[in-house]
Design a protein around this motif. Sequence first.
Motif, short mmCIF file in Angstrom:
data_model
loop_
_atom_site.label_atom_id
_atom_site.label_comp_id
_atom_site.label_asym_id
_atom_site.label_seq_id
_atom_site.Cartn_x
_atom_site.Cartn_y
_atom_site.Cartn_z
N GLN A 1 1.00 -1.12 -0.27
CA GLN A 1 0.54 0.09 0.19
C GLN A 1 1.09 0.89 0.36
O GLN A 1 1.62 1.43 0.94
CB GLN A 1 -0.97 0.29 1.33
N VAL A 2 0.42 2.00 -0.77
CA VAL A 2 1.36 3.41 -0.60
C VAL A 2 0.89 4.07 -0.04
O VAL A 2 -0.06 4.10 1.17
CB VAL A 2 1.26 4.53 -2.14
N GLN A 3 2.14 4.72 0.93
CA GLN A 3 2.41 5.67 2.50
C GLN A 3 2.65 7.08 2.04
O GLN A 3 3.16 7.31 0.48
CB GLN A 3 3.49 5.13 3.51
N LEU A 4 1.95 8.27 2.48
CA LEU A 4 1.67 9.38 2.24
C LEU A 4 2.36 10.03 3.34
O LEU A 4 1.86 10.05 4.62
CB LEU A 4 0.63 9.85 1.58
N VAL A 5 3.07 10.58 3.26
CA VAL A 5 3.65 11.53 4.15
C VAL A 5 4.04 13.07 3.99
O VAL A 5 4.66 13.42 2.87
CB VAL A 5 5.34 11.09 4.63
N GLU A 6 2.93 13.73 4.24
CA GLU A 6 3.45 15.70 4.21
C GLU A 6 3.94 16.51 4.97
O GLU A 6 4.22 16.04 5.91
CB GLU A 6 1.86 15.91 4.06
N SER A 7 4.81 16.98 4.11
CA SER A 7 5.61 18.11 4.49
C SER A 7 5.16 19.78 4.62
O SER A 7 4.98 19.98 3.59
CB SER A 7 6.93 17.52 5.35
N GLY A 8 5.96 20.31 5.48
CA GLY A 8 5.72 21.78 4.37
C GLY A 8 4.88 22.99 5.12
O GLY A 8 5.23 23.84 5.26
N GLY A 9 4.60 22.16 6.07
CA GLY A 9 3.39 23.16 6.66
C GLY A 9 3.93 24.43 7.65
O GLY A 9 4.88 24.06 7.68
N GLY A 10 2.61 25.04 8.28
CA GLY A 10 3.23 25.98 8.91
C GLY A 10 3.11 27.59 9.53
O GLY A 10 1.41 27.41 8.70
N GLY A 26 6.21 2.97 -1.07
CA GLY A 26 5.30 2.38 -2.10
C GLY A 26 6.16 1.32 -2.65
O GLY A 26 6.51 1.95 -3.02
N SER A 27 6.14 -0.06 -2.78
CA SER A 27 6.61 -0.98 -4.25
C SER A 27 6.23 -0.37 -5.02
O SER A 27 4.55 -0.36 -5.69
CB SER A 27 6.30 -2.48 -4.31
N SER A 28 7.05 0.01 -5.86
CA SER A 28 6.51 0.09 -8.03
C SER A 28 5.20 1.81 -8.04
O SER A 28 4.28 1.82 -7.78
CB SER A 28 5.59 -1.00 -8.24
N PHE A 29 5.93 2.82 -7.17
CA PHE A 29 4.95 3.89 -7.19
C PHE A 29 4.59 4.21 -7.97
O PHE A 29 5.24 4.40 -9.11
CB PHE A 29 5.35 4.83 -6.56
N SER A 30 3.02 4.14 -8.71
CA SER A 30 2.61 5.33 -10.34
C SER A 30 1.12 4.87 -9.40
O SER A 30 0.90 4.84 -8.21
CB SER A 30 2.84 4.23 -11.21
N PHE A 31 0.83 6.78 -9.84
CA PHE A 31 -0.55 6.80 -9.55
C PHE A 31 -1.54 7.06 -11.00
O PHE A 31 -0.83 7.38 -12.14
CB PHE A 31 -0.41 7.87 -8.71
N GLU A 32 -2.59 7.70 -10.59
CA GLU A 32 -3.54 7.79 -11.76
C GLU A 32 -3.76 9.28 -11.51
O GLU A 32 -3.46 10.34 -12.02
CB GLU A 32 -4.68 7.36 -11.30
N GLY A 103 -6.77 4.06 -3.62
CA GLY A 103 -6.35 5.27 -2.69
C GLY A 103 -6.20 5.14 -1.04
O GLY A 103 -6.48 4.65 -0.58
N ASN A 104 -5.14 6.28 -0.18
CA ASN A 104 -4.81 6.40 0.59
C ASN A 104 -4.86 7.65 0.92
O ASN A 104 -4.02 8.85 0.03
CB ASN A 104 -3.27 5.74 0.75
N TRP A 105 -4.79 8.05 2.03
CA TRP A 105 -4.46 9.62 2.65
C TRP A 105 -3.52 9.70 3.68
O TRP A 105 -3.10 8.41 4.47
CB TRP A 105 -5.41 10.06 3.86
N GLY A 106 -2.95 11.65 3.73
CA GLY A 106 -1.85 11.21 4.20
C GLY A 106 -2.60 11.36 6.07
O GLY A 106 -3.69 11.96 6.07
N HIS A 107 -1.63 12.74 6.44
CA HIS A 107 -1.90 12.20 7.54
C HIS A 107 -2.29 13.94 8.06
O HIS A 107 -2.80 14.36 8.90
CB HIS A 107 -0.92 11.87 9.18
N GLY A 108 -1.40 14.87 7.08
CA GLY A 108 -1.74 15.44 7.17
C GLY A 108 -0.89 17.02 7.39
O GLY A 108 -0.03 16.32 8.25
N THR A 109 -1.02 17.98 7.13
CA THR A 109 -0.28 19.32 7.48
C THR A 109 -0.67 20.41 7.78
O THR A 109 -1.26 20.81 6.99
CB THR A 109 1.41 19.21 6.61
#
Length: 115
Positions: A1-10, A26-32, A103-109
């Motif tokens: 499963q694709v994991q997402l990590v957000e950064s850059g907020g503030g 994640g393995s062989s990451f590709s997206f639509e 589909g998957n969501w990150g945890h947010g920033t």
Amino acid sequence: QVQLVESGGGLVQPGGSLRLSCAASGSSFSFEFMSWYRQSPGKEREMVATLHSGGKTYYGDFVKGRFTISRDNTESTVILQMNNLQPEDTAVYYCHYSGGGTGNWGHGTQVTVSS
């Protein structure tokens, strides 16, 4: 499963800029589609920007040319460049991935625009 990590907020002053990053692993990451959404207290989550794998981009009406979504050279990170930020842009910004029927969501920033 694709994991997402957000950064850059503030915290940024009105008229300022921020650059959000969404790193996918994640393995062989590709997206639509890769998207940024945002949600502020008491409001529904709304689409900010979407990048299709073919390169087409979509933006929420409120963006009005201020934000740009793109993919970096590694092709596993999606960037949201936000310029001319205003207090109404204050929200938690989430990255979303969709592809291969999943589909998957990150945890947010958190992005806070205030003087």
